[in-house]
Design a protein around this motif. Structure first.
Motif, short mmCIF file in Angstrom:
data_model
loop_
_atom_site.label_atom_id
_atom_site.label_comp_id
_atom_site.label_asym_id
_atom_site.label_seq_id
_atom_site.Cartn_x
_atom_site.Cartn_y
_atom_site.Cartn_z
N LEU A 102 0.82 -1.21 0.00
CA LEU A 102 0.00 0.00 0.00
C LEU A 102 0.86 1.26 0.00
CD1 LEU A 102 -2.72 -1.20 2.49
CD2 LEU A 102 -3.13 -0.50 0.12
N ALA A 103 1.94 1.24 0.77
CA ALA A 103 2.83 2.41 0.83
C ALA A 103 3.47 2.68 -0.53
CB ALA A 103 3.90 2.20 1.90
N TRP A 104 3.93 1.64 -1.21
CA TRP A 104 4.51 1.80 -2.55
C TRP A 104 3.47 2.29 -3.54
CZ3 TRP A 104 9.18 2.42 -4.32
CH2 TRP A 104 10.26 1.94 -3.59
N LYS A 105 2.27 1.74 -3.47
CA LYS A 105 1.19 2.16 -4.37
C LYS A 105 0.87 3.65 -4.14
CE LYS A 105 -2.69 1.19 -6.83
NZ LYS A 105 -2.81 0.59 -8.11
N SER A 106 0.81 4.06 -2.89
CA SER A 106 0.54 5.45 -2.56
C SER A 106 1.67 6.36 -3.04
CB SER A 106 0.38 5.59 -1.03
OG SER A 106 0.30 6.93 -0.66
N PHE A 107 2.90 5.92 -2.86
CA PHE A 107 4.07 6.71 -3.29
C PHE A 107 4.06 6.89 -4.81
CE2 PHE A 107 8.51 6.81 -4.71
CZ PHE A 107 8.92 7.98 -4.08
N LYS A 108 3.81 5.82 -5.54
CA LYS A 108 3.77 5.90 -7.01
C LYS A 108 2.62 6.77 -7.48
CE LYS A 108 5.96 1.41 -7.68
NZ LYS A 108 5.76 0.02 -8.11
N LEU A 109 1.48 6.68 -6.80
CA LEU A 109 0.32 7.50 -7.14
C LEU A 109 0.66 8.98 -6.94
CD1 LEU A 109 -2.70 7.82 -7.86
CD2 LEU A 109 -3.18 7.54 -5.42
N LYS A 110 1.31 9.29 -5.83
CA LYS A 110 1.67 10.68 -5.54
C LYS A 110 2.66 11.21 -6.58
CE LYS A 110 2.95 13.67 -1.72
NZ LYS A 110 3.26 13.73 -0.31
N LEU A 111 3.63 10.39 -6.97
CA LEU A 111 4.58 10.81 -8.01
C LEU A 111 3.86 11.12 -9.32
CD1 LEU A 111 7.71 8.48 -7.66
CD2 LEU A 111 7.51 10.89 -7.06
N ARG A 112 2.92 10.25 -9.70
CA ARG A 112 2.15 10.48 -10.94
C ARG A 112 1.31 11.74 -10.82
NH1 ARG A 112 -1.47 5.94 -12.56
NH2 ARG A 112 -1.94 7.38 -14.25
N MET A 113 0.68 11.95 -9.66
CA MET A 113 -0.17 13.12 -9.47
C MET A 113 0.62 14.43 -9.53
SD MET A 113 -3.36 12.33 -6.94
CE MET A 113 -2.51 11.65 -5.55
N LYS A 114 1.91 14.38 -9.23
CA LYS A 114 2.73 15.59 -9.31
C LYS A 114 3.00 16.01 -10.76
CE LYS A 114 5.08 15.27 -4.88
NZ LYS A 114 6.37 15.19 -4.20
N THR A 115 2.77 15.10 -11.71
CA THR A 115 3.06 15.42 -13.11
C THR A 115 1.84 15.35 -14.03
OG1 THR A 115 3.68 13.13 -13.60
CG2 THR A 115 5.45 14.64 -12.93
N GLU A 116 0.74 14.73 -13.56
CA GLU A 116 -0.41 14.55 -14.44
C GLU A 116 -1.69 14.36 -13.63
OE1 GLU A 116 -0.55 10.55 -16.37
OE2 GLU A 116 1.34 10.25 -15.29
N VAL A 117 -2.81 14.36 -14.34
CA VAL A 117 -4.11 14.05 -13.75
C VAL A 117 -4.24 12.53 -13.72
CG1 VAL A 117 -6.60 14.23 -14.06
CG2 VAL A 117 -5.13 16.20 -14.57
N VAL A 118 -4.67 12.00 -12.58
CA VAL A 118 -4.71 10.55 -12.38
C VAL A 118 -6.11 10.13 -11.91
CG1 VAL A 118 -3.69 8.61 -11.14
CG2 VAL A 118 -2.29 10.57 -11.71
N LYS A 119 -6.59 9.04 -12.47
CA LYS A 119 -7.84 8.43 -12.00
C LYS A 119 -7.46 7.25 -11.11
CE LYS A 119 -12.24 6.62 -13.54
NZ LYS A 119 -13.12 6.32 -14.67
#
Length: 119
Positions: A40-57
């Protein structure tokens, strides 16, 4: 070791520290295995990285048990401007919670990292 390599190593240490702190916060609050908490922590970290550069669903389970599909971002150009006159002091970081700007609702929202749905 060059200065560039040192700064990269320092950045990596900070990222790994954040992931581990998140995993421990999730494990403590949800009483789950460290293996699940790290996923879960890795998933959250990767999600946050993506959200810093793009719109994410993405999707998470709300406290009432319903599924919430969200469209969010952390791209600075898409965030509302901060009003410095009403700004309060900064809070302590809660590693078990992920904050994002919800584009559907046009406001900041958050969810527990433990409620993030794994693919």
């Amino acid at each position: 070791m060059s200065q560039n390599t040192d700064s990269h190593a320092t950045g990596l240490n900070v990222e790994l520290s954040t992931i581990m702190r998140t995993a421990w916060a999730v494990r403590k609050s949800e009483n789950i295995s460290m293996s699940c908490a790290l996923k879960l922590a890795w998933k959250s970290f990767k999600l946050k990285l993506r959200m810093k550069t793009e719109v994410v669903k993405f999707a998470f389970r709300k406290i009432d048990g319903t599924l919430r599909e969200a469209v969010g971002t952390l791209v600075s150009d898409m965030l509302p401007k901060r009003d410095e006159s009403t700004q309060t002091k900064e809070r302590a970081k809660n590693y078990g919670v992920q904050v994002y700007f919800d584009l559907d609702r046009n406001c900041f929202r958050s969810f527990k990292v433990a409620s993030l749905l794994l693919n």
